[in-house]
Scaffold this active site. Structure first.
Site, PDB file in Angstrom:
ATOM      1  N   GLU A  96       0.815  -1.208   0.000  1.00  0.00           N
ATOM      2  CA  GLU A  96       0.000   0.000   0.000  1.00  0.00           C
ATOM      3  C   GLU A  96       0.858   1.271   0.000  1.00  0.00           C
ATOM      4  O   GLU A  96       0.604   2.205  -0.742  1.00  0.00           O
ATOM      5  CB  GLU A  96      -0.895  -0.033   1.250  1.00  0.00           C
ATOM      6  CG  GLU A  96      -1.800   1.167   1.421  1.00  0.00           C
ATOM      7  CD  GLU A  96      -3.083   1.036   0.622  1.00  0.00           C
ATOM      8  OE1 GLU A  96      -3.346  -0.053   0.111  1.00  0.00           O
ATOM      9  OE2 GLU A  96      -3.801   2.041   0.510  1.00  0.00           O
ATOM     10  N   ASP A  97       1.900   1.275   0.820  1.00  0.00           N
ATOM     11  CA  ASP A  97       2.608   2.535   1.092  1.00  0.00           C
ATOM     12  C   ASP A  97       3.998   2.658   0.484  1.00  0.00           C
ATOM     13  O   ASP A  97       4.594   3.725   0.546  1.00  0.00           O
ATOM     14  CB  ASP A  97       2.744   2.741   2.615  1.00  0.00           C
ATOM     15  CG  ASP A  97       1.396   2.914   3.286  1.00  0.00           C
ATOM     16  OD1 ASP A  97       0.425   3.184   2.561  1.00  0.00           O
ATOM     17  OD2 ASP A  97       1.317   2.768   4.520  1.00  0.00           O
TER      18      ASP A  97
END
Ligand code: MN
Length: 747
Positions: A96-97
């Site tokens: 996600e990051d």
């Protein structure tokens, strides 16, 4: 406390050391599910997470990696997941990051880890949109249950850590996150049997949503703690003596009530803190000799306790013989304590306590391994069935889901003795659909504990139910009112849809054959002629009524030959009376009357209007107001305030009038109605109207909100008598609270 962001080399080194110490602490606390060889994999996951999140900080200022470490620790120490769970928790924000992709993860950690991370990535960032999207996302999240329940467990751990560190967030974010937590995550934790996590989520959520209340209750608990402990001791001492004498190894303590549960009880029961807090509950957790003996031991302890304190009849809850759907097992009883107050006693083995606190989920066997048909599996199966139905609207689904979460459950037995769990207040029909939709569709009645009962019979926990079916049974719309479960509602709706479709097709075929015989093309002109004659609004309604035999086509030829006229013939028929000419009544003649007899007909050059202020219809007492130019007469109700005003000022313009030949004429009237909303209310209202031969609907408008409906009806009626009759019949409809005639029909 905000950590200092390191500036110097030395500070950075210290921070790095701190991170590693936290990771080592995690390794020291991994559950027994981690095999010695798995350590390498966990370290590999940590290194990747650490490297990829390097340089990123949380809102609090601390290094980002502290979050995945904390989530991993919750996952293993508080939920009891093994290696895969820990690895995935460490990696849960990587895709996600950071720049790493799912494929990178797959290469390094294999398919299983990748699929869980995929699930976690897909559901992150949810709840950022409006409610319907929220529901849709929630549904997606639950979908992942069918892949691997660990996705949900890690998501819950993630949420728990975010809630624990919510202080760092700005207030508006705090409210939003705390709201989602109480709305979705706490019920989910509850349903999965993660009692400790559910309780903490609830308390944390309350802390941010209602800080004042939270603090007040927390303080009161503190103030009362000493007194409470004394009471617990006084109650426990005789029990401790007795159990020890019987060589039982156990812990006994007063079950602490969570702040949230105290607050909820205060609200729902409308009682002060003291009354809630006063209710004592004691928990006894014993070391069992072995698994087989657990149940016997529970009852032995029960027997020893009830030797001391008198049990309350009907207050035994045996969750051992039949555990709750979330896996909870224990024996509950309520006894009379020494100071004359009821005390709840919970008896569990250590194993049961573990399940109760940390959840059955930790014991969940993963796909591929031997599949245990435990209650949790059944629940997941049920959720999956709901999810896989593409017709169910997402919001509705969420409501159903929440309803099923909160409603307490009842346990019903099949004739063979299989156990079926249903929400409280479920009916025999719910049970039938729970078994199979075909059984539901064909059900005509049931035998509950060998006694014959109808389909809307409400079941009680422990009932044994046998469904009686008939191939002749036909599904009815009203059934929807008799069921509670989503599955039954869906089954009925689907069956009705299928039947309607059948009827329409059958009706269409019948009509087309008939028209063909008559050598007529089914054109729109033909339908325009037929529809009003059969009093239907659409082709589908016509087909459906033909298909079900309500409409016979015997007079089709006659109808088609007929010259069509508008169904509602409207013309006024009023007679302006000569004073005293009324045969029925010897009403005193108004003072100012014309002496001429005047009959107004359509072809006369003097016209008249129906006053909009009071809208009289045949049967109402009326009078006419001849306007000064003598070119028309306005008809008012005698009691109309406007008419009364005119009478007093321009009495000489009043003309006595009376209705004539009422059956020929129809007039517009308006009704307003309201009541309790339920399925089928609109249909019932229209049915009553169509039963009334002398009334026709012009417009129907019904609006519902919060379980209430309000509506208005524009109708063509012939007389006040017909209208009153209709009002009487409508007010008999179940749910209708009031029906009133609206005098002013201008809007
Ligand atoms: Mn996270």
């Amino acid at each position: 406390m905000k950590p200092i962001i390191p500036q110097t080399e030395l500070e950075l080194k210290k921070e790095e050391e701190f991170i590693f110490s936290l990771f080592e602490d995690l390794m020291a606390n991994t559950s027994k599910h981690v095999k010695p060889g798995d350590e390498v994999l966990i370290r590999k996951a940590f290194n990747l997470a650490h490297e990829s999140h390097r340089g990123t900080r949380r809102k609090s200022g601390e290094p980002y990696i502290l979050h995945p470490i904390a989530v991993a620790k919750i996952v293993t120490a508080e939920i009891g997941l093994g290696t895969i769970g820990i690895v995935c928790a460490l990696l849960h924000d990587v895709v996600e990051d950071t720049d790493y992709t799912l494929e990178d993860i797959r290469h390094m950690f294999g398919d299983k880890v990748a699929s869980i991370i995929d699930g976690l990535t897909k559901i992150s960032g949810m709840f950022d949109q409006q409610s319907s999207l929220q529901a849709e996302n929630f549904r997606k999240m639950l979908m992942t249950l069918s892949d691997d329940v660990r996705v949900i467990l890690i998501k819950l751990a993630d949420r728990l850590h975010n809630m624990r560190t919510l202080d760092a967030m700005p207030p508006n974010k705090q409210m939003k996150i705390a709201g989602e937590t109480i709305y979705l995550y706490a019920p989910l934790a509850h349903r999965l049997g993660l009692y400790a996590i559910k309780t903490e989520l609830e308390d944390l959520s309350l802390k941010y949503r209602h800080p004042k209340i939270f603090q007040e209750i927390a303080n009161k608990i503190k103030d009362n703690e000493k007194k409470r402990q004394q009471e617990i001791n006084r109650f426990s001492l005789p029990i401790i003596e007795k159990l020890e004498k019987n060589n039982i190894n156990f812990d006994i303590n007063g079950r602490p009530k969570s702040i949230f549960s105290i607050w909820t009880k205060m609200q729902t029961k409308n009682i002060p803190f003291e009354e809630v807090y006063d209710l004592m509950a004691i928990r006894i957790v014993f070391d069992s000799l072995n698994r087989e003996m657990e149940k016997t031991q529970c009852w032995q302890i029960y027997s020893l306790i009830t030797d001391i304190y008198t049990p309350k009849p009907d207050r035994i809850r045996d969750w051992i013989s039949s555990p709750k759907a979330n896996g909870y097992e224990a024996l509950h009883t309520t006894v009379m304590g020494p100071n004359g107050k009821w005390v709840e006693v919970q008896i569990r083995s250590r194993r049961m306590d573990e399940i109760a606190e940390r959840g059955y989920a930790a014991h969940w066997k993963y796909k591929g391994e031997k599949n245990s048909e435990g209650e949790l599996d059944k629940w997941i199966k049920k959720i999956r069935e709901m999810l896989e139905n593409p017709n169910s609207n997402a919001l509705e689904f969420l409501d159903e889901f929440k309803m099923n979460l909160f409603a307490s459950e009842i346990m019903i037995f099949t004739p063979k003795g299989d156990l079926i769990t249903l929400p409280k207040n479920s009916t025999t029909l719910d049970f039938a659909y729970e078994i199979h939709s075909e059984i539901g569709n064909k059900a005509i009645g049931a035998k509950v504990n060998h006694k014959l009962v109808p389909l809307n019979h409400i079941l009680l926990s422990g009932d044994q139910v046998e469904i009686i079916t008939s191939s002749k049974q036909r599904i009815q719309k009203e059934w929807l009112e008799n069921v509670k479960t989503a599955k039954a509602k869906l089954g009925i709706t689907n069956a009705i849809k299928a039947e309607t479709k059948n009827r329409i097709e059958k009706g269409k075929e019948i009509l087309e054959t008939k028209l063909k015989e008559l050598n007529i093309q089914p054109s729109s002109r033909v339908f325009r002629k037929i529809l009003p004659e059969y009093d239907v609004l659409s082709k589908d309604e016509l087909y459906s009524k033909i298909g079900s035999g309500i409409i016979q086509l015997d007079d089709l030829v006659k109808i088609l030959k007929k010259n069509t006229k508008s169904k509602f013939v409207r013309y006024w028929g009023l007679q302006i009376l000569k004073s005293g000419s009324s045969k029925e009544k010897k009403a005193p003649a108004p003072k100012e009357t014309t002496t001429d007899t005047l009959v107004i007909r359509d072809d006369m050059n003097i016209s008249y209007k129906i006053a909009k202020c009071c809208n009289p219809i045949p049967g109402d007492d009326v009078l006419g107001y001849k306007n000064p130019n003598n070119d028309f007469i306005v008809i008012h109700k005698s009691k109309c305030p406007n008419a009364i005003k005119i009478m007093s000022s321009e009495g000489n313009c009043i003309v006595p009038v009376k209705w004539t030949s009422q059956k020929m004429l129809s007039f517009l009237a308006k009704l307003s109605l309201n009541g309790i909303d339920r399925v089928g209310i609109a249909a019932d209202i229209t049915a009553v109207i169509s039963d009334e031969l002398n009334v026709n609907i012009r417009k129907i408008y019904i609006e519902t909100h919060d379980g209430i409906f309000e509506g208005s009806l524009d109708l063509y009626v012939y007389s006040v008598a017909d209208l009153n009759n209709l009002i009487l019949n409508m007010s008999k409809i179940k749910g209708v609270e009031s029906v009133k005639r609206v005098e002013d029909i201008t809007n």
